[in-house]
Write a protein that holds these residues in place. Structure first.
Motif, PDB file in Angstrom:
ATOM      1  N   ALA A 147       0.853  -1.178   0.000  1.00 24.20           N
ATOM      2  CA  ALA A 147       0.000   0.000   0.000  1.00 24.20           C
ATOM      3  C   ALA A 147       0.897   1.238   0.000  1.00 24.20           C
ATOM      4  N   PRO A 148       0.320   2.425  -0.215  1.00 27.60           N
ATOM      5  CA  PRO A 148       1.144   3.631  -0.280  1.00 27.60           C
ATOM      6  C   PRO A 148       2.058   3.854   0.924  1.00 27.60           C
ATOM      7  N   LEU A 149       1.617   3.495   2.118  1.00 27.69           N
ATOM      8  CA  LEU A 149       2.414   3.777   3.311  1.00 27.69           C
ATOM      9  C   LEU A 149       3.161   2.585   3.893  1.00 27.69           C
ATOM     10  N   GLU A 150       2.805   1.361   3.463  1.00 21.74           N
ATOM     11  CA  GLU A 150       3.411   0.210   4.128  1.00 21.74           C
ATOM     12  C   GLU A 150       3.347  -1.053   3.262  1.00 21.74           C
ATOM     13  N   LYS A 151       4.374  -1.866   3.413  1.00 22.16           N
ATOM     14  CA  LYS A 151       4.392  -3.196   2.800  1.00 22.16           C
ATOM     15  C   LYS A 151       4.191  -4.207   3.919  1.00 22.16           C
ATOM     16  N   ILE A 152       3.295  -5.154   3.688  1.00 20.94           N
ATOM     17  CA  ILE A 152       3.010  -6.166   4.706  1.00 20.94           C
ATOM     18  C   ILE A 152       3.228  -7.536   4.087  1.00 20.94           C
ATOM     19  N   GLU A 153       3.990  -8.362   4.800  1.00 23.04           N
ATOM     20  CA  GLU A 153       4.255  -9.723   4.340  1.00 23.04           C
ATOM     21  C   GLU A 153       4.066 -10.671   5.516  1.00 23.04           C
ATOM     22  N   ALA A 154       3.441 -11.821   5.230  1.00 28.88           N
ATOM     23  CA  ALA A 154       3.267 -12.848   6.253  1.00 28.88           C
ATOM     24  C   ALA A 154       3.545 -14.208   5.630  1.00 28.88           C
ATOM     25  N   ASN A 155       4.135 -15.091   6.416  1.00 26.54           N
ATOM     26  CA  ASN A 155       4.498 -16.428   5.954  1.00 26.54           C
ATOM     27  C   ASN A 155       3.875 -17.473   6.864  1.00 26.54           C
ATOM     28  N   ASN A 156       3.459 -18.583   6.262  1.00 27.14           N
ATOM     29  CA  ASN A 156       2.820 -19.658   7.009  1.00 27.14           C
ATOM     30  C   ASN A 156       3.354 -20.999   6.499  1.00 27.14           C
ATOM     31  N   HIS A 157       3.947 -21.773   7.389  1.00 22.55           N
ATOM     32  CA  HIS A 157       4.502 -23.079   7.033  1.00 22.55           C
ATOM     33  C   HIS A 157       3.664 -24.226   7.614  1.00 22.55           C
ATOM     34  N   VAL A 158       2.430 -23.928   8.023  1.00 24.79           N
ATOM     35  CA  VAL A 158       1.549 -24.949   8.579  1.00 24.79           C
ATOM     36  C   VAL A 158       0.343 -25.082   7.647  1.00 24.79           C
ATOM     37  N   VAL A 159       0.593 -25.674   6.484  1.00 24.48           N
ATOM     38  CA  VAL A 159      -0.439 -25.830   5.459  1.00 24.48           C
ATOM     39  C   VAL A 159      -0.600 -27.316   5.185  1.00 24.48           C
ATOM     40  N   ASN A 160      -1.794 -27.836   5.460  1.00 27.22           N
ATOM     41  CA  ASN A 160      -2.102 -29.234   5.172  1.00 27.22           C
ATOM     42  C   ASN A 160      -2.771 -29.303   3.807  1.00 27.22           C
ATOM     43  N   SER A 161      -2.338 -30.264   2.999  1.00 22.12           N
ATOM     44  CA  SER A 161      -2.919 -30.372   1.668  1.00 22.12           C
ATOM     45  C   SER A 161      -2.916 -31.826   1.213  1.00 22.12           C
ATOM     46  N   ALA A 162      -3.905 -32.148   0.378  1.00 18.31           N
ATOM     47  CA  ALA A 162      -4.001 -33.489  -0.191  1.00 18.31           C
ATOM     48  C   ALA A 162      -4.453 -33.370  -1.643  1.00 18.31           C
ATOM     49  N   LEU A 163      -3.890 -34.232  -2.483  1.00 22.72           N
ATOM     50  CA  LEU A 163      -4.207 -34.261  -3.912  1.00 22.72           C
ATOM     51  C   LEU A 163      -4.374 -35.712  -4.335  1.00 22.72           C
ATOM     52  N   ASP A 164      -5.462 -36.011  -5.006  1.00 21.03           N
ATOM     53  CA  ASP A 164      -5.710 -37.344  -5.540  1.00 21.03           C
ATOM     54  C   ASP A 164      -5.644 -37.240  -7.057  1.00 21.03           C
ATOM     55  N   LEU A 165      -4.555 -37.715  -7.632  1.00 19.45           N
ATOM     56  CA  LEU A 165      -4.375 -37.607  -9.080  1.00 19.45           C
ATOM     57  C   LEU A 165      -5.237 -38.585  -9.866  1.00 19.45           C
ATOM     58  N   SER A 166      -5.923 -39.506  -9.200  1.00 15.09           N
ATOM     59  CA  SER A 166      -6.838 -40.390  -9.934  1.00 15.09           C
ATOM     60  C   SER A 166      -8.185 -39.716 -10.173  1.00 15.09           C
ATOM     61  N   THR A 167      -8.501 -38.668  -9.385  1.00 21.46           N
ATOM     62  CA  THR A 167      -9.769 -37.951  -9.549  1.00 21.46           C
ATOM     63  C   THR A 167      -9.584 -36.456  -9.777  1.00 21.46           C
ATOM     64  N   GLY A 168      -8.418 -35.932  -9.444  1.00 20.79           N
ATOM     65  CA  GLY A 168      -8.171 -34.499  -9.514  1.00 20.79           C
ATOM     66  C   GLY A 168      -8.576 -33.763  -8.249  1.00 20.79           C
ATOM     67  N   GLY A 169      -9.130 -34.476  -7.257  1.00 23.07           N
ATOM     68  CA  GLY A 169      -9.549 -33.837  -6.008  1.00 23.07           C
ATOM     69  C   GLY A 169      -8.375 -33.194  -5.298  1.00 23.07           C
ATOM     70  N   PHE A 170      -8.572 -31.964  -4.838  1.00 23.63           N
ATOM     71  CA  PHE A 170      -7.480 -31.192  -4.251  1.00 23.63           C
ATOM     72  C   PHE A 170      -8.041 -30.371  -3.095  1.00 23.63           C
ATOM     73  N   VAL A 171      -7.446 -30.488  -1.916  1.00 24.91           N
ATOM     74  CA  VAL A 171      -7.879 -29.729  -0.745  1.00 24.91           C
ATOM     75  C   VAL A 171      -6.668 -29.182   0.001  1.00 24.91           C
ATOM     76  N   PHE A 172      -6.884 -28.064   0.698  1.00 25.42           N
ATOM     77  CA  PHE A 172      -5.882 -27.626   1.661  1.00 25.42           C
ATOM     78  C   PHE A 172      -6.557 -26.875   2.789  1.00 25.42           C
ATOM     79  N   LYS A 173      -5.831 -26.813   3.902  1.00 25.60           N
ATOM     80  CA  LYS A 173      -6.310 -26.158   5.115  1.00 25.60           C
ATOM     81  C   LYS A 173      -5.149 -25.375   5.713  1.00 25.60           C
TER      82      LYS A 173
END
Length: 185
Positions: free
Chosen positions: A37-63
């Motif tokens: 933004a004009p007055l400030e840059k904000i950055e946040a990082n998160n390394h606690v991401v759960n995810s699952a992908l099923d390549l037989s159906t294409g189903g993809f989720v994350f939390k």
């Protein structure tokens, strides 16, 4: 509640599915958001991401656990959790959808493959349909997913108080990186 139920159902199907399915998971994915933004840059990082992908159906989720976003300044982190995303009331962000071109990703052949994800993203209790383009790289039996996209804060009923309107951008850039292993390994 519906998104949470969908997420849990899809996740249980991924984990409990057959031995021959091509299912990949991670509990250490990475999400970064960046706001300039004009007055400030904000950055946040998160390394606690759960995810699952099923390549037989294409189903993809994350939390994503919202309180796991880390900011350079403690006050930014406090404001993010208490005033903007209200982490106590809405502790997670979730995505439940599909990779529309999942058949094009060949985990048996190392390389980078285009990935098109479509589904429902829920943040701050608000669910929106989204489409995101990214890549999945097959390397040494793993899938490495990467995507970068923009989200509009107001789309998720996150309000920015007038006294800090010049400090926070209306649109934030989101970067997702997932290194996924075959389920059961």
């Amino acid at each position: 509640m519906k998104t949470r139920t969908t997420f849990l159902l899809l996740l249980s199907l991924f984990v409990a599915g057959g031995a021959f399915a091509q299912k990949f998971i991670t509990k250490t994915g990475y999400i970064r958001f960046y706001s300039e933004a004009p007055l400030e840059k904000i950055e946040a990082n998160n390394h606690v991401v759960n995810s699952a992908l099923d390549l037989s159906t294409g189903g993809f989720v994350f939390k994503v656990l919202m309180k796991s976003f880390e900011f350079q300044k403690a006050l930014m982190q406090e404001h993010f959790n208490e005033n903007y995303v209200e982490s106590d009331k809405f502790p997670n962000a979730t995505f439940a959808g599909t990779l529309t071109n999942f058949k094009e990703i060949n985990v048996g052949k190392e390389g980078v493959y285009e990935a098109n994800a479509e589904g429902k993203l829920t943040i701050h209790g608000v669910t929106r349909d989204i489409k995101v383009k990214g890549t999945f790289e097959a390397r040494q039996g793993k899938l490495i997913g990467k995507a970068k996209f923009n989200l509009t804060v107001a789309d998720f009923n996150i309000t920015i108080p007038g006294n800090v309107i010049n400090n926070i951008a209306k649109t934030v850039e989101v970067t997702v990186e997932l290194t996924m292993d075959k389920a059961g390994m």
